[in-house]
Scaffold this active site. Structure first.
Site, PDB file in Angstrom:
ATOM      1  N   GLU A 171       5.727   3.258 -13.603  1.00 39.66           N
ATOM      2  CA  GLU A 171       5.394   2.743 -12.272  1.00 39.66           C
ATOM      3  C   GLU A 171       5.107   1.246 -12.335  1.00 39.66           C
ATOM      4  O   GLU A 171       5.550   0.473 -11.479  1.00 39.66           O
ATOM      5  CB  GLU A 171       4.182   3.494 -11.704  1.00 39.66           C
ATOM      6  CG  GLU A 171       4.484   4.967 -11.456  1.00 39.66           C
ATOM      7  CD  GLU A 171       3.315   5.732 -10.862  1.00 39.66           C
ATOM      8  OE1 GLU A 171       2.243   5.750 -11.509  1.00 39.66           O
ATOM      9  OE2 GLU A 171       3.457   6.296  -9.768  1.00 39.66           O
ATOM     10  N   GLU A 188       3.985  13.608 -15.648  1.00 37.80           N
ATOM     11  CA  GLU A 188       2.924  14.073 -14.742  1.00 37.80           C
ATOM     12  C   GLU A 188       2.933  15.592 -14.571  1.00 37.80           C
ATOM     13  O   GLU A 188       1.892  16.242 -14.610  1.00 37.80           O
ATOM     14  CB  GLU A 188       3.074  13.394 -13.369  1.00 37.80           C
ATOM     15  CG  GLU A 188       2.520  11.984 -13.292  1.00 37.80           C
ATOM     16  CD  GLU A 188       3.481  10.923 -13.813  1.00 37.80           C
ATOM     17  OE1 GLU A 188       4.504  11.269 -14.434  1.00 37.80           O
ATOM     18  OE2 GLU A 188       3.185   9.741 -13.609  1.00 37.80           O
TER      19      GLU A 188
HETATM   20  C1  1HE Z   1      -4.023   7.562 -24.524  1.00 36.66           C
HETATM   21  C2  1HE Z   1      -2.906   7.735 -23.697  1.00 36.66           C
HETATM   22  C3  1HE Z   1      -3.126   7.898 -22.312  1.00 36.66           C
HETATM   23  C4  1HE Z   1      -2.211   7.530 -25.725  1.00 36.66           C
HETATM   24  N1  1HE Z   1      -4.400   7.881 -21.895  1.00 36.66           N
HETATM   25  N2  1HE Z   1      -5.253   7.557 -24.047  1.00 36.66           N
HETATM   26  N3  1HE Z   1       0.808   9.609 -19.769  1.00 36.66           N
HETATM   27  C5  1HE Z   1       1.234  10.477 -20.684  1.00 36.66           C
HETATM   28  O1  1HE Z   1       1.262  11.677 -20.483  1.00 36.66           O
HETATM   29  C6  1HE Z   1       1.610   9.908 -22.025  1.00 36.66           C
HETATM   30  C7  1HE Z   1       0.506  10.207 -23.029  1.00 36.66           C
HETATM   31  N4  1HE Z   1       0.716   9.598 -24.333  1.00 36.66           N
HETATM   32  C8  1HE Z   1       1.661  10.019 -25.211  1.00 36.66           C
HETATM   33  O2  1HE Z   1       2.491  10.882 -24.934  1.00 36.66           O
HETATM   34  C9  1HE Z   1       1.654   9.379 -26.556  1.00 36.66           C
HETATM   35  O3  1HE Z   1       0.356   8.852 -26.789  1.00 36.66           O
HETATM   36  C10 1HE Z   1       2.686   8.229 -26.754  1.00 36.66           C
HETATM   37  C11 1HE Z   1       4.087   8.830 -26.792  1.00 36.66           C
HETATM   38  C12 1HE Z   1       2.588   7.177 -25.643  1.00 36.66           C
HETATM   39  C13 1HE Z   1       2.395   7.512 -28.105  1.00 36.66           C
HETATM   40  O4  1HE Z   1       2.344   8.476 -29.122  1.00 36.66           O
HETATM   41  P1  1HE Z   1       1.612   8.130 -30.504  1.00 36.66           P
HETATM   42  O5  1HE Z   1       1.843   9.294 -31.434  1.00 36.66           O
HETATM   43  O6  1HE Z   1       2.031   6.782 -30.962  1.00 36.66           O
HETATM   44  O7  1HE Z   1       0.054   7.980 -30.141  1.00 36.66           O
HETATM   45  P2  1HE Z   1      -1.073   9.121 -29.945  1.00 36.66           P
HETATM   46  O8  1HE Z   1      -1.532   9.605 -31.284  1.00 36.66           O
HETATM   47  O9  1HE Z   1      -0.654  10.149 -28.974  1.00 36.66           O
HETATM   48  O10 1HE Z   1      -2.238   8.293 -29.274  1.00 36.66           O
HETATM   49  C14 1HE Z   1      -2.875   7.218 -29.931  1.00 36.66           C
HETATM   50  C15 1HE Z   1      -4.137   6.903 -29.192  1.00 36.66           C
HETATM   51  O11 1HE Z   1      -3.815   6.455 -27.881  1.00 36.66           O
HETATM   52  C16 1HE Z   1      -5.037   8.125 -28.998  1.00 36.66           C
HETATM   53  O12 1HE Z   1      -6.361   7.647 -28.943  1.00 36.66           O
HETATM   54  P3  1HE Z   1      -7.390   7.863 -30.191  1.00 36.66           P
HETATM   55  O13 1HE Z   1      -8.633   7.198 -29.737  1.00 36.66           O
HETATM   56  O14 1HE Z   1      -7.484   9.335 -30.368  1.00 36.66           O
HETATM   57  O15 1HE Z   1      -6.720   7.176 -31.373  1.00 36.66           O
HETATM   58  C17 1HE Z   1      -4.644   8.598 -27.621  1.00 36.66           C
HETATM   59  O16 1HE Z   1      -5.635   9.353 -26.997  1.00 36.66           O
HETATM   60  C18 1HE Z   1      -4.421   7.292 -26.916  1.00 36.66           C
HETATM   61  N5  1HE Z   1      -3.556   7.446 -25.757  1.00 36.66           N
HETATM   62  N6  1HE Z   1      -1.796   7.709 -24.460  1.00 36.66           N
HETATM   63  C19 1HE Z   1      -5.409   7.719 -22.747  1.00 36.66           C
HETATM   64  N7  1HE Z   1      -2.134   8.013 -21.444  1.00 36.66           N
HETATM   65  C20 1HE Z   1      -1.657   6.756 -11.053  1.00 36.66           C
HETATM   66  S1  1HE Z   1      -1.168   8.258 -11.562  1.00 36.66           S
HETATM   67  C21 1HE Z   1      -0.239   8.006 -13.009  1.00 36.66           C
HETATM   68  C22 1HE Z   1      -0.093   9.327 -13.712  1.00 36.66           C
HETATM   69  C23 1HE Z   1       0.337   9.167 -15.118  1.00 36.66           C
HETATM   70  O17 1HE Z   1       0.521   8.079 -15.642  1.00 36.66           O
HETATM   71  S2  1HE Z   1       0.552  10.632 -15.945  1.00 36.66           S
HETATM   72  C24 1HE Z   1       1.263  10.168 -17.456  1.00 36.66           C
HETATM   73  C25 1HE Z   1       0.229   9.949 -18.510  1.00 36.66           C
END
Ligand code: 1HE
Length: 269
Positions: free
Chosen positions: A122, A142
């Site tokens: 977005e 989402e």
């Molecule tokens: C996060 C987030 C996040 C990572 N919010 N903390 N978005 C998603 O559904 C995508 C969610 N994220 C992922 O699928 C993956 O993290 C990635 C593909 C982007 C990257 O993977 P990777 O293996 O490099 O990283 P990871 O091990 O999943 O995450 C590393 C850290 O980033 C970890 O934090 P830590 O403190 O445990 O090390 C994760 O929690 C953090 N992290 N993504 C919070 N999204 C206005 S409405 C909009 C609606 C949406 O956007 S829905 C889609 C949300």
């Protein structure tokens, strides 16, 4: 009237500028994959509110680390346990930031790599130009998270690639990798090297245009697509009346007339 931007006020964004007038705004929470928490959104609102009045000629929007942006900060959203009204207000702040980008009149070039997902897509969609490198991929997870888009995807993503494709992405979790994504229209450029380098090159090129022309390009087109064709044609004539008679353009027109200005050639990509 010109504002100065105090870059030290930003924590989640790293902001630098160059003499060309290009500003580089980097989402700077690589440990959280640049997930958009409310503090980051507020910083985007602040920067993009000031940019049009601060001699910012163009912006490169990038993400630190291996990913552009992982979308909504799901951990913050989980821990805040928001009410419907709370989250509506969160979304309104996202819209404030992204509308300031799209309608602000300052060219924004997004340098995309790695995950460009959910709210990250977005955000990217609110830029005027998107450049992908080969690692970039887009998705709208989402549906799988029990959520819905709230940062303008229903408008901007469907505008870029069509309603049917967006609905499929949300229902099935479909991921488009860089090549297909660019082909479909998620990005105007796909590069073998660094998307940042290409975005910077494009931003520098845009920064050479007269600011009033850029203002019209990066504001009027978006406004006009919201209007009826009749009103858009009228608004276009009014904007062209102002822009195409600007004093600063006289030198450029004179250079064309006396044959010193560059010609439009197909070898310029
Ligand atoms: C996060 C987030 C996040 C990572 N919010 N903390 N978005 C998603 O559904 C995508 C969610 N994220 C992922 O699928 C993956 O993290 C990635 C593909 C982007 C990257 O993977 P990777 O293996 O490099 O990283 P990871 O091990 O999943 O995450 C590393 C850290 O980033 C970890 O934090 P830590 O403190 O445990 O090390 C994760 O929690 C953090 N992290 N993504 C919070 N999204 C206005 S409405 C909009 C609606 C949406 O956007 S829905 C889609 C949300």
């Amino acid at each position: 009237m010109t504002q100065t931007i105090d870059t030290s006020q930003f924590e989640n964004l790293e902001i630098t500028s160059e003499d060309t007038g290009v500003w580089i705004v980097t989402l700077n929470r690589p440990n959280k994959r640049n997930a958009l928490d409310i503090a980051t959104i507020e910083e985007l609102v602040t920067f993009f509110s000031m940019a049009p009045r601060a001699d910012v000629r163009a912006v490169v929007l990038a993400g630190a680390g291996d990913h552009f942006c992982a979308g909504l900060d799901l951990v913050e959203h989980h821990s805040e346990d928001r009410s419907p009204a709370d989250f509506m207000h969160v979304c309104l702040r996202w819209h404030e930031a992204f509308n300031k980008m799209e309608y602000g009149g300052v060219p924004v070039i997004a340098a995309l790599h790695g995950a460009v997902v959910g709210g990250g897509l977005e955000l990217a969609s609110a830029a005027h130009v998107r450049v992908m490198d080969q690692t970039a991929y887009v998705a709208l997870p989402e549906g799988q998270r029990g959520l819905f888009t709230g940062g303008g995807a229903t408008i901007r993503v469907s505008d870029l690639v069509g309603k049917a494709r967006m609905i499929d992405m949300m229902l099935t979790g479909r991921v488009y990798k860089a090549e297909e994504a660019a082909e479909l229209g998620f990005a105007q450029y796909l590069v073998d090297g660094s998307s940042f380098d290409k975005a910077l090159e494009l931003a520098r090129r845009a920064a050479e245009n007269l600011p009033l022309s850029n203002f019209a390009i990066c504001s009027a087109v978006s406004h006009m697509t919201n209007m009826s064709a009749l009103d858009a044609a009228y608004a276009e004539a009014v904007v062209a009346g102002v822009v195409n008679t600007q004093v600063d353009a006289r030198e450029r027109l004179a250079a064309f007339a006396d044959k010193t200005a560059a010609r439009v050639r197909p070898d310029k990509d």
